[in-house]
Every structure is written in C-alpha cells, then in structure tokens.
Design a protein around this motif. Structure first.
Motif, PDB file in Angstrom:
ATOM      1  N   MET A  14       0.880  -1.188   0.107  1.00 24.58           N
ATOM      2  CA  MET A  14      -0.044  -0.066   0.073  1.00 24.58           C
ATOM      3  C   MET A  14       0.945   1.391  -0.066  1.00 24.58           C
ATOM      4  N   GLU A  15       0.692   2.168  -0.855  1.00 21.20           N
ATOM      5  CA  GLU A  15       1.518   3.314  -1.014  1.00 21.20           C
ATOM      6  C   GLU A  15       1.097   4.317   0.116  1.00 21.20           C
ATOM      7  N   PRO A  16       2.263   4.995   0.549  1.00 26.16           N
ATOM      8  CA  PRO A  16       2.082   5.910   1.700  1.00 26.16           C
ATOM      9  C   PRO A  16       1.219   6.814   1.410  1.00 26.16           C
ATOM     10  N   LEU A  17       0.530   7.423   2.323  1.00 29.36           N
ATOM     11  CA  LEU A  17      -0.407   8.593   1.947  1.00 29.36           C
ATOM     12  C   LEU A  17       0.292   9.934   1.603  1.00 29.36           C
ATOM     13  N   LYS A  18       1.455  10.062   1.672  1.00 26.39           N
ATOM     14  CA  LYS A  18       2.000  11.123   1.385  1.00 26.39           C
ATOM     15  C   LYS A  18       2.053  11.373  -0.041  1.00 26.39           C
ATOM     16  N   ILE A  49       7.490  23.910  -5.112  1.00 28.39           N
ATOM     17  CA  ILE A  49       7.031  22.940  -4.341  1.00 28.39           C
ATOM     18  C   ILE A  49       8.060  21.724  -4.254  1.00 28.39           C
ATOM     19  N   GLN A  50       8.516  21.461  -5.347  1.00 28.24           N
ATOM     20  CA  GLN A  50       9.213  20.202  -5.264  1.00 28.24           C
ATOM     21  C   GLN A  50      10.821  20.292  -5.147  1.00 28.24           C
ATOM     22  N   HIS A  70       1.840  14.616 -10.906  1.00 28.95           N
ATOM     23  CA  HIS A  70       0.607  14.795 -11.680  1.00 28.95           C
ATOM     24  C   HIS A  70      -0.272  15.891 -10.780  1.00 28.95           C
ATOM     25  N   TRP A  71      -0.370  15.297  -9.458  1.00 31.51           N
ATOM     26  CA  TRP A  71      -1.328  16.182  -8.837  1.00 31.51           C
ATOM     27  C   TRP A  71      -0.671  17.590  -8.568  1.00 31.51           C
ATOM     28  N   ASN A  75      -1.248  19.613 -11.944  1.00 35.73           N
ATOM     29  CA  ASN A  75      -2.603  20.126 -11.957  1.00 35.73           C
ATOM     30  C   ASN A  75      -2.975  21.518 -10.895  1.00 35.73           C
ATOM     31  N   LEU A  76      -2.505  21.294  -9.816  1.00 33.59           N
ATOM     32  CA  LEU A  76      -2.622  22.419  -8.706  1.00 33.59           C
ATOM     33  C   LEU A  76      -1.976  23.712  -9.337  1.00 33.59           C
ATOM     34  N   SER A  77      -0.844  23.655  -9.888  1.00 32.03           N
ATOM     35  CA  SER A  77       0.142  24.449 -10.402  1.00 32.03           C
ATOM     36  C   SER A  77      -0.628  25.220 -11.731  1.00 32.03           C
ATOM     37  N   PHE A  78      -1.153  24.629 -12.431  1.00 32.76           N
ATOM     38  CA  PHE A  78      -1.961  24.893 -13.556  1.00 32.76           C
ATOM     39  C   PHE A  78      -3.141  26.028 -13.200  1.00 32.76           C
ATOM     40  N   VAL A  79      -3.756  25.383 -12.232  1.00 31.65           N
ATOM     41  CA  VAL A  79      -5.072  26.182 -11.594  1.00 31.65           C
ATOM     42  C   VAL A  79      -4.354  27.658 -10.749  1.00 31.65           C
ATOM     43  N   VAL A  80      -3.467  27.249 -10.012  1.00 33.08           N
ATOM     44  CA  VAL A  80      -2.854  28.615  -9.340  1.00 33.08           C
ATOM     45  C   VAL A  80      -2.671  29.795 -10.816  1.00 33.08           C
ATOM     46  N   SER A  81      -1.702  29.167 -11.668  1.00 31.65           N
ATOM     47  CA  SER A  81      -1.627  30.065 -12.909  1.00 31.65           C
ATOM     48  C   SER A  81      -2.830  30.677 -13.192  1.00 31.65           C
TER      49      SER A  81
END
Length: 368
Positions: free
Chosen positions: A1-5, A36-37, A11-12, A15-21
C-alpha cells in the motif's frame, strides 16, 4: 500500500500549479511546481509536504490574510469546476494558509475558515486559534454548531475534540472538556451522520479521562432511534472495552451473567511470525431466559521491555436462547502490520463476555 504522502504526486502538483496560474497569472505554472518540489521534497513526510505547499503559496502571496482571501476562494472555485469534491483531504493546506497569515486576525480567519472547511476540513487549523484566542474560539465553535452547512457543524465538534488525532494538543480542553457540552448537545441528533459520528468520537475522547461526564451525557439518550443508539455505542466504545458496568448496562448486557461449561482451546500453542492463532471457544447459557451477550477476546502481547500490553478485539453480540449451546471459531493473524511490533515469547489470550474474562490460555510466538 502506497504511503499517504504520495497523494501529492507529480501529476497532482502539476494540476494544482496549472490552476494557480489561472487564479494569479503572475505565477507561472512550471515555477510554482518547481518551488513545491524543491529538495528535500522527496524525503518529506505527509505533514511536511502539506506545510511546503502552504509555504509555496505564501512565497508568491506575501500579503495580509484579507488580501489573500479572494485568491484563495477563487482557487477553490476553479478546483470545484474541475470536479474536485468538497471535504477533500489533500487540499487541507488551504487552511494552513489562513493560519500562517491570519493567526492575529481572528475575525478574518473565522470568516474564511467557515468557507474553506467545507472544501477541506479546518479541524487542525482551528486548534491554533484555541491556543491564541481561547475564549473567542470556544464561542465561535458554539455558533458554528448551529450553522446550516453540515461540514461547518462538524468542525464545531471535530476541531474541539480533547484528543484529535494529528491535531495539536489543547491542555485547557483536556482539563475542562465540559466547556463543549453545549456543542455536543446541539449536534447529538444532527441530521447528518458525519456530524453525529464526530460527536461520538468527541465523547469517546472525554471518556478516556473523565468517564462520568460521558455516562451522564448518554444516560437519557437511548431508544430514540436505531441510528442514534448506534452513535451511542460508538461514543461509549472505549468504556465498553474497559468493561465499565454502567456503559454495559445501557445496552442491556448483564454483567452478573456467567456461562456454563466454558471451554477455550488453541489449535497450536506455538506459532511463528506471519502465522495465525487459531482458537475455538464454547459454552452453554445456563439461564432459563434469553441473554444478550457482548463477545470479545483479549490478547496480551509481549512488549520490548518484557511486560505485557493488552488489546481488546470485538467479535460481536448475540442473544442466546435459554439453555442454548454456543461455539465460535476464530483466527488472529500475526502478519506484520505498521501499527504493532511483535516480539517472540509468551503471549496470552482470554475470552471476555459482558465485560467478564472467562478463561485465559497462553501461547508462544516464535521467530519465523
């Protein structure tokens, strides 16, 4: 099971960065994503990632809260238009932005959190206002308990919990949990199950250190409806596991009743890490009337310090007919789990019925 982080995938973030722009054309989508990264993003755990995202917004929006408010609400609006649903955990950073810029602006913070909590719960954010504006926050939460929006009403109960998982501790709430009883009364029979569930969790928290408050709160609330009785059982679950006679009696469990001819047997007295403990128990109802029973088993796990730590597991409930014979077979897995470390050595298991331990057997856990 993948960690929640990992909910914060590339990809997420893209998408957030696109909306922010779209919200703020001065911000380039690629630059926002890169910020962010930045290292050491890959090594960050969940809370650190949430904090980094909020700080990235504030790197670009270095303004007082009332100046950030329209952009923040526009961000939520555009995300909803994309199909992002409300009460969405990954976007909890929006509330962190409010706290980081508005902890000294109580009025603006409450106005905004009332809106953002619908999109992503502000239960963790509101704790900081308890620390800095305790009396005003208590009053605000009571007002919110009468709000038309269910997620705002839920915030009133969830954010004020004495022991909120992941939330910062508020000593004043633990010392005097009765300050929120008006909120719990307002929300106890709420039309929304998610609100009622929060109230039950809040009451269970209180029961861990002031059980009398919870017993008194619940005593006149039985029999109204099946759904509310279910919430009562959830609220009293900690006390039921502790075999509190008052809590057990509320659900018609006779704590004086004892089974006859009780037998507990283990298929193996020695098991290896990764295997299961197979056990069976049986007994007879000696009574001439129907008996409602709550059945649990308790395992004494050997700890690292050589002591034994106990954990109760519920098997369910049943109404036995007069002179009825009952038998139950169960397996308990000792496969590795993240919430428990197993240690080789002597362990024990007992069967608990209506709060009474009926019989205990020992078994040995061996390294594989």
């Amino acid at each position: 099971m993948e960690p929640l982080k990992e909910i914060y995938s590339t990809h997420w973030i893209q998408n957030l960065s696109f909306v922010v722009s779209k919200v703020d054309p001065k911000i380039k989508s690629y630059d926002f994503q890169k910020k962010i990264q930045e290292t050491p993003w890959k090594n960050y755990e969940l809370k650190q990632r949430i904090n980094r995202i909020a700080d990235t917004f504030l790197h670009y929006w270095n303004h007082p809260l009332d100046k950030i408010e329209p952009k923040l609400l526009e961000l939520i609006k555009l995300l909803r238009q994309q199909g992002v649903s409300d009460f969405n955990f990954p976007y909890i950073f929006v509330n962190d932005i409010v706290v980081k810029t508005g902890i000294d602006d109580f009025k603006s913070s409450m106005r905004i959190l009332e809106k953002t909590t619908i999109f992503s719960s502000a239960e963790f954010a509101i704790r900081f206002y308890y620390i800095n504006h305790f009396e005003k926050t208590v009053k605000q939460m009571e007002n919110w308990s009468k709000h038309k929006e269910p997620f705002v009403r839920r915030l009133a109960s969830e954010g004020s919990r004495p022991i909120l998982p992941w939330g910062i501790g508020i000593p004043a709430i633990k010392e005097k949990p009765e300050i929120h009883l008006n909120i719990l009364e307002n929300l106890w029979s709420d039309e929304n199950e998610i609100v009622r569930r929060s109230v039950s969790n809040h009451l269970n928290d209180i029961s861990k250190f002031q059980p009398d408050i919870v017993i008194d709160f619940c005593k006149n609330k039985f029999g109204v409806s099946e759904s509310l009785d279910k919430n009562l059982k959830h609220a009293l679950r900690g006390l039921l596991k502790k075999a509190d006679a008052r809590a057990l009696s509320y659900f018609q469990y006779d704590t004086k009743w004892m089974p006859k001819d009780f037998k507990l047997s283990l298929r193996k007295n020695k098991i290896k890490f990764g295997d299961s403990l197979d056990f069976q128990f049986s007994f007879l109802n000696p009574s001439t009337k129907n008996i409602k029973i709550r059945i649990e088993y308790k395992i004494g796990f050997l700890l690292a310090n050589g002591k034994v730590g106990y954990k109760i597991f519920q098997l369910g409930e049943k109404t036995l007919k007069p002179k009825e014979f009952f038998q139950y077979d169960k397996k308990h897995s000792f496969k590795p789990i993240t919430t428990r470390v197993y240690y080789p050595g002597k362990h024990e298991i007992s069967i608990v019925i209506n709060g009474n331990e009926c019989k205990t057997s020992q078994f040995e856990l061996l390294k594989g």
